[in-house]
Design an enzyme around this catalytic site. Sequence first.
Site: not given
Ligand code: NAD
Length: 505
Positions: A198, A252-255, A272, A311, A412
Amino acid sequence: MAVAELVKEYSLDEALETLHKNGKVLSKYQNFIGGKWLPPVKGKYFVDHSPINGEPIAEIAKSTPEDVETALDAAHAAKKAWAHTSPAARAALLNKIADVMEENLEILAIAETIDNGKPIRETRNADVPLSIDHFRYFASCIRAEEGALSEIDNDTVAYHFKEPLGVVGQIIPWNFPLLMAAWKLAPAVGAGNCTVIKPASNTPLSLLVLMGLIGDILPPGVLNVITGPGGEIGKALASNSRIAKIAFTGETTTGRLIMQYASEPIIPQTLELGGKSPNIFFADVMDKDDEFFDKALEGFALFAFNKGEVCTCPSRALVQEDIFDKFLERAVARVAKIKVGNPLDPTTMMGAQASHDQLEKILGYIDVGKKEGAKCMTGGKQAHIGPDFEKGYYVQPTVFAGHNKMRIFQEEIFGPVLSVTKFKTLEEAIEIGNDTVYGLGAGVWSPMAPTAIAWVAKSRPAACGRIAITCIRRAQRSAAISSRATDAKPTRSFWSIISRPRTCW
Ligand code: NAD
């Protein structure tokens, strides 16, 4: 007009018109499931806008959990045959994907630029070539893999080999849409898994364009793409007992949410997440006004690379007290040279933020920085690059001087905002460097390798997984990344992440 000439024109309308005529980019996308385009079960679509000028660029399937199930059906139907396909045959298909991507590099680069807002010079020279390289890299890895034996006693050996997990779920962020997809797809599919992936709702285009190009290379059902809101279909995927693993890159919050969803059916996860990486400049970087110092200034300015939506963005700079003022004067002058502009213009160095929400978030943090009393050294406002782009999402590269307890140092921002502070000693640099909840990357600058290496050695156990010594950005596939909070990025050891070992004796 030939595709290669598009960026000379650098108008979004012209770029889109030519891409549509060329037939490799569509104006409406369904889900890619079981080797074909399928409309979403509930028939709903959403509009994807370009950050360049806020205009619509495509309609995208707004999937629901029913579509996740359809995609999982297709993946499960394909998993046995794919798992039994020989590594040589799988590698050949990965290489074919890479070749087709290379033939269509310009189209993928433009699609990524118009959907994400990153400059065309980056998508052409980094995002797409690195994505291609991932498929080639993992094509090599799977052929080079060898199992291992261990001797249990005189008459018994245990032999270990890796086998695919089956069907996996993958969720991608919007900052490097194609590259992050390639990071996940190439090892997973190469190892013999089928996947449901996705993309982020803001940036689905490049992966969908890719599927239009490579959709018939893999057997139907091996690679399925569904689009739609993360909170609904991301959740439906990450909590689904029919996946053997969830791989997630994002905030991180979504993680945290992903961990919760996956805990009920006990689904292994690879996460990640975010960062607030320090870039540390020791006083001796200014001993000479030479090539090395120039490189250090470039390293400082790299917080604005990919508009700060990285990131491992070096979003905090720690400068040794003795040189703080004079270093900052030169560094800020360097930042002021960053050309913010139309992402389709090949001379643009910093394009548009990926979404309107992100623009608002960054401007909000700039406001926070000012209210916290940080000193704005340059930037500090929305950027206006011309009348045709007033609805685009542009921010001036911004440098604040302050202290590490401020929110702009701790949280961040994910935008072109750098927070700079000073340190006295190597020990203090370690303390400040490690003082955030994150831990992902760090940069250390000193012409004296021992100083930089001492920082690395003394900071053990390090709070971050990747430390760059006098170079801040090298995204080679063969270099792993890990962090305080997350798993290591797969390099050749990807087998342990995307397969399970089987022991027989
Ligand atoms: P995000 O968490 O908003 O979204 C990431 C993905 O998760 C998207 O596909 C989104 O649709 C999906 N998502 C959102 N809410 C969800 C939920 N409740 N359940 C399941 N999936 C959900 O992140 P973003 O804003 O797209 O990306 C930016 C973030 O990603 C930054 O924090 C960045 O540091 C991090 N990042 C980390 C790495 C790494 O390797 N550590 C690499 C790239 C980006």
